[in-house]
Write an enzyme that holds these catalytic residues in place. Sequence first.
Site, PDB file in Angstrom:
ATOM      1  CE  LYS A   1      14.066 -58.213 -33.533  1.00 56.21           C
ATOM      2  NZ  LYS A   1      14.631 -58.461 -32.191  1.00 56.21           N
TER       3      LYS A   1
ATOM      4  CB  SER B   1      18.440 -58.637 -32.927  1.00 57.02           C
ATOM      5  OG  SER B   1      17.341 -58.814 -32.060  1.00 57.02           O
TER       6      SER B   1
ATOM      7  CB  SER C   1      17.218 -57.545 -29.213  1.00 61.76           C
ATOM      8  OG  SER C   1      18.325 -58.288 -29.637  1.00 61.76           O
TER       9      SER C   1
HETATM   10  N1  GLN Z   1      22.676 -59.673 -28.837  1.00 66.28           N
HETATM   11  C1  GLN Z   1      22.104 -60.740 -28.070  1.00 66.28           C
HETATM   12  C2  GLN Z   1      22.201 -62.021 -28.868  1.00 66.28           C
HETATM   13  O1  GLN Z   1      22.835 -61.988 -29.852  1.00 66.28           O
HETATM   14  C3  GLN Z   1      20.690 -60.435 -27.714  1.00 66.28           C
HETATM   15  C4  GLN Z   1      19.767 -60.633 -28.836  1.00 66.28           C
HETATM   16  C5  GLN Z   1      18.342 -60.371 -28.476  1.00 66.28           C
HETATM   17  O2  GLN Z   1      18.037 -59.787 -27.444  1.00 66.28           O
HETATM   18  N2  GLN Z   1      17.465 -60.854 -29.314  1.00 66.28           N
HETATM   19  O3  GLN Z   1      21.671 -63.023 -28.533  1.00 66.28           O
END
Ligand code: GLN
Length: 486
Positions: free
Chosen positions: A79, A154, A178
């Site tokens: 990532k 994400s 994410s």
């Molecule tokens: N979708 C969640 C957020 O927007 C989790 C994101 C993540 O785990 N980085 O914060």
Amino acid sequence: MDLFKQTIHTLHERLTKKEISAVELAKSVFTRTDVVESKIRSYITETREQAMAQAAAVDAKLAKGENIAPLAGIPGALKDNICTNGVKTTCASKILANFVPPYNATVVDKLAAQDAVITGKANCDEFAMGGSTENSGFFVTHNPWDIERVPGGSSGGSASAVAAGQAIWALGSDTGGSIRQPAAYCGAVGLKPTYGRVSRYGLVAYASSLDQIGPITRDVTDSALVLNAIAGYDAKDSTSINEAAPDYTQALVQDVKGLKIGLPKEYFGAGIQPEVAAAIQKAVEQLKAMGAEVKEVSLPHTEYALPAYYLIAPAEASSNLARYDGVGFGHRAEGSDIIEMYKKSRSEGFGPEVKRRIMLGTYALSSGYYDAYYLKALQVRTLVKQDFDKAFGEVDVLITPTAPTTAFKIGELSDPLAMYLQDIYTIPINLAGLPGISLPCGFVSGLPVGMQIIGKPLAEATIIQAAYAFEQANDYHTRFAPLGEE
Ligand code: GLN
């Protein structure tokens, strides 16, 4: 079968038997990327040249008859919020569009110690804020199972790369879901370790008390192998747990007899797609038939977890992102004075969701509101954690859906709140610091459904064993997205 479709463990065996070479394997993955990347868009940066050199070095070791590590020569993606020495690390943000870190994240050094081959840096939501990869500052990634749909987020590029054959494995980061949610949407296995199990050194911080790095893979065995490579104490991360990591492959045992499974009743309520609930119920029935004991449990503070997260995570983000001021590194706009320079740099560099969270977080931390919002959210976090402690007094693992629905269409969830609700089943686990794994447990209209197995702190081995037992009794993990073969 094409090499790019195989797992780490099968490829490792074939490498050591000299049936294939690491260079041949890397080429297979790159050729596949040439075919599908324009449709999927998993990568922000590809590192093919470096990857070929890494692969050649593994072949040289094999030629000399040396033993190689489980990940040696196996191509994987990172990532793009994981720092790589000399390779651009953008967090999918314009503000870091040209940032080249002068050091590696600890996980990257650990992967290098295994001679893993790194294919590139995968797209994600900007600074990992989002659940669809639509918040990337550069472009949207598509789901290999249906390119009109999101891959989740994400870590969407990490999951899509694994599902589309553009990497054999990938690393993601998980602050509120994410790793697990994109794995669920893309039919992959995603594991969020216990907070502190894997070093965060060199992971660009979003919400430091929640962030964890973990693997996205094609099956549970590969998940254990990647976790073996990256887990363990790191003096460079002050929240790292000072306890040796076990060999997680020891947990790859197909046995759930006597395993006590809890089903939290709050996780099967309003908002869940009925077919998703049905797939989880069916999977649980199967585990029961295999000898597990199943009972309903309650996590009464579940409904407060999401609001607490959306105070704590933005509060930490507003502080962590203060460093992008156009001075030390990152995008810089000129201004007539320093304040104007800060303002312009940040206004141009950050996208709308990041700005929203910086504002929310700054507000929640400001004097007069701190006690009412941030402190309250921390108190709720404790209650959420206590719910889990209590449930784990009765059961060994908890099983829930990973997300309330299968992958949604690109553009479908334009309301930020609707998007936030996608993480309703994953966020509480981050608040409590627990390990969780998502694995495929069925398909609805050709789209994968993810099942989440949650464990006690540091009980990664237990969730790996339960996941492995389920996986081996089914064939979901052997299915490959029909992309490019239509
Ligand atoms: N979708 C969640 C957020 O927007 C989790 C994101 C993540 O785990 N980085 O914060």
